[in-house]
Design a protein around this motif. Structure first.
Motif, short mmCIF file in Angstrom:
data_model
loop_
_atom_site.label_atom_id
_atom_site.label_comp_id
_atom_site.label_asym_id
_atom_site.label_seq_id
_atom_site.Cartn_x
_atom_site.Cartn_y
_atom_site.Cartn_z
N GLU A 269 176.80 -55.44 73.80
CA GLU A 269 177.35 -54.53 74.81
C GLU A 269 178.65 -55.05 75.41
N TYR A 270 178.81 -56.37 75.51
CA TYR A 270 180.06 -56.92 76.03
C TYR A 270 181.25 -56.53 75.16
N GLY A 271 180.99 -56.20 73.90
CA GLY A 271 182.07 -55.81 73.01
C GLY A 271 182.37 -54.33 73.02
N GLU A 272 181.63 -53.56 73.82
CA GLU A 272 181.84 -52.12 73.90
C GLU A 272 182.72 -51.78 75.10
N ARG A 273 183.06 -50.50 75.21
CA ARG A 273 183.84 -50.03 76.35
C ARG A 273 183.01 -50.22 77.62
N PRO A 274 183.55 -50.89 78.65
CA PRO A 274 182.78 -51.13 79.88
C PRO A 274 182.33 -49.83 80.54
N LEU A 275 181.15 -49.90 81.16
CA LEU A 275 180.60 -48.78 81.94
C LEU A 275 180.47 -47.49 81.13
N ARG A 276 180.23 -47.63 79.83
CA ARG A 276 180.10 -46.43 78.99
C ARG A 276 178.75 -45.76 79.19
N ILE A 277 177.77 -46.49 79.70
CA ILE A 277 176.41 -45.93 79.85
C ILE A 277 176.35 -45.25 81.21
N ARG A 278 176.71 -44.00 81.24
CA ARG A 278 176.78 -43.26 82.51
C ARG A 278 176.20 -41.86 82.31
N PRO A 279 174.85 -41.73 82.35
CA PRO A 279 174.26 -40.41 82.23
C PRO A 279 174.67 -39.52 83.40
N SER A 280 174.62 -38.23 83.20
CA SER A 280 174.93 -37.28 84.26
C SER A 280 173.63 -36.73 84.84
N GLY A 281 173.58 -36.67 86.17
CA GLY A 281 172.41 -36.10 86.83
C GLY A 281 172.47 -34.58 86.83
N GLN A 282 171.31 -33.94 86.73
CA GLN A 282 171.24 -32.49 86.83
C GLN A 282 170.69 -32.15 88.20
N TYR A 283 171.59 -31.79 89.10
CA TYR A 283 171.22 -31.59 90.50
C TYR A 283 170.30 -30.40 90.65
N GLY A 284 169.21 -30.60 91.40
CA GLY A 284 168.25 -29.52 91.62
C GLY A 284 167.95 -29.30 93.09
N GLY A 285 168.81 -29.83 93.98
CA GLY A 285 168.58 -29.69 95.42
C GLY A 285 169.20 -28.41 95.97
N PRO A 286 169.17 -28.24 97.29
CA PRO A 286 169.75 -27.05 97.94
C PRO A 286 171.25 -26.95 97.64
N ARG A 287 171.72 -25.76 97.40
CA ARG A 287 173.14 -25.57 97.14
C ARG A 287 173.95 -25.71 98.43
N PRO A 288 175.07 -26.38 98.36
CA PRO A 288 175.93 -26.46 99.54
C PRO A 288 176.69 -25.14 99.73
#
Length: 429
Positions: free
Chosen positions: A401-420
């Motif tokens: 992993e040190y040889g990969e692009r830093p901070l590449r592991i960044r899943p996206s959250g699927q927001y399910g709370g109250p809408r602003p």
């Protein structure tokens, strides 16, 4: 009637072959989302498919990207949890370390030798890991300060932190620095654990300089070591070094992606390993096996589990359709230990009894339970063994992993709370 080959001057013969999105993604070993990320970055070109549905890709361009000399395909896009790895392959009910059957490696070589193979791709027969005196002393002081009821994983976590503070160069992420840290950290973890003899700790044999399995033995049991038992322990350590992207290994890779130092990577892995569905699973199998031996049959024990809706410990692994190859290899070594005969028979009784209700096979947790029960170890011994062993695997993944692009592991959250917009909350009380 077979299709005729197109004439050499036909459009079918001269036009570049086009691949669908699915075909192109499979050829590169990525998800369709990643494929389109390559297009957006200018690394691939695409063309709208006939009819306007989807895209097509030039097969030659895809092959060039996949096999470009001296270059791998681009890293998956952020949020893509499919990682290239050259460490472990699980395929066809077997698993391999760098392409070599892992069970054969465990039969032929000591844990340290298998760890070196995993880290470097080189076999170094006879290699031993040594804990630096000052680092080991710091780890022991920290572990000794813990409450008496602390578990082995608690002690290992504290030992890792102490070892990190004793290494002022821990932020050096060069390959050689990380390897040096790994070779000293693993024996430090073992050396920091108290001996299983309790009050007779001062009488424990000096195992420093011995292979790691011999060093670990007195930390797991007060019984004298014999060669077949230590050989089984050594093989168990080698078999458990890595198992692809298990939960703890994913945590370790995420830490490495943020360029955390190797001690922090191991700390991340240990934090996940303690769960009852991961490293602690062998403890449940140990207790079940002890109960089977006490009651003389697996039938009432399995029945109790089924009655209460609990899964039978030590059975089943979603990655294998038959018996876990790690269990199979360890059972073969346990067969050579006369003192393991009773626990082995109990384990087989559990498998046979449960098979009447579900086609489940033994996994490595059941084999670890046979080892721990037959050698007079505690229920948490399997977890300790697992943690020490897997440390080497986490380091191997960190090196990748040190040889990969830093901070590449960044899943996206699927927001399910109250809408602003929502109103400001009002204070209560």
């Amino acid at each position: 009637m077979k299709d005729r080959a197109a004439p050499d001057d036909s459009p079918e013969a001269t036009a570049p072959r086009r691949l669908s999105t699915r075909e192109a993604a499979e050829r590169l070993g990525v998800k369709p989302e990643t494929l389109y990320a390559y297009v957006s970055r200018g690394q691939l070109s695409s063309r709208r498919a006939p009819g306007g549905r989807g895209s097509t890709f030039d097969a030659a361009e895809i092959d060039a990207l996949a096999g470009r000399a001296g270059r791998r395909p681009p890293s998956p896009a952020a949020g893509d949890l499919v990682f290239r790895t050259g460490i472990t392959l699980i395929e066809g009910d077997r698993y391999y370390f760098r392409g070599v059957d892992a069970t054969e490696l465990a039969r032929q070589y000591a844990y340290e030798e298998v760890a070196e193979w995993l880290w470097t791709g080189e076999l170094r027969p006879g290699i031993r890991f040594t804990a630096p005196v000052e680092t080991l002393a710091a780890a022991r002081r920290a572990v000794d300060a813990l409450p008496a009821h602390s578990g082995s994983t608690d002690r290992l976590r504290v030992a890792v932190v102490a070892a990190a503070t004793a290494d002022p160069l821990r932020f050096d992420l060069s390959r050689e620095a990380v390897l040096a840290a790994a070779r000293s950290l693993v024996p430090t973890l073992v050396g920091a654990l108290p001996v299983a003899a309790g009050d007779g700790a001062e009488d424990a044999p000096d195992t420093s300089g011995a292979r790691l399995a011999r060093q670990l033995w007195p930390k797991l049991t007060a019984r004298p070591a014999d060669e077949p038992s230590v050989a089984a322990l050594d093989a168990a350590l080698a078999l458990l070094i890595d198992h692809d992207l298990a939960a703890s290994t994913l945590a370790a890779r995420i830490a490495a992606s943020a360029h955390a130092h190797p001690y922090a990577v191991v700390s991340a892995g240990l934090g996940v390993l303690e769960g009852p569905l991961h490293g602690a699973a062998s403890g449940l199998a140990h207790r079940m096996l002890a109960e089977v031996l006490e009651r003389g049959s697996a039938t009432p024990v399995v029945a109790d589990h089924l009655r209460t809706g609990r899964p039978v410990p030590g059975l089943g692994n979603r990655l294998y359709t038959s018996e876990d190859p790690r269990a199979r290899a360890l059972f073969a070594l346990l067969d050579r230990m006369p003192q393991a005969a009773g626990a082995l028979a109990a384990a087989r009784d559990v498998v046979t009894t449960t098979a009447r209700h579900a086609p489940l096979h033994a996994n490595v947790d059941l084999a670890l339970a046979v080892l721990s029960v037959s050698c007079g170890m505690s229920a948490e011994a399997g977890e300790t063994l697992f943690a020490v062993s897997r440390t080497a695997g986490w380091i191997a993944h960190a090196l990748e992993e040190y040889g990969e692009r830093p901070l590449r592991i960044r899943p996206s959250g699927q927001y399910g709370g109250p809408r602003p917009p929502q109103p400001l909350p009002t204070a209560t009380g």
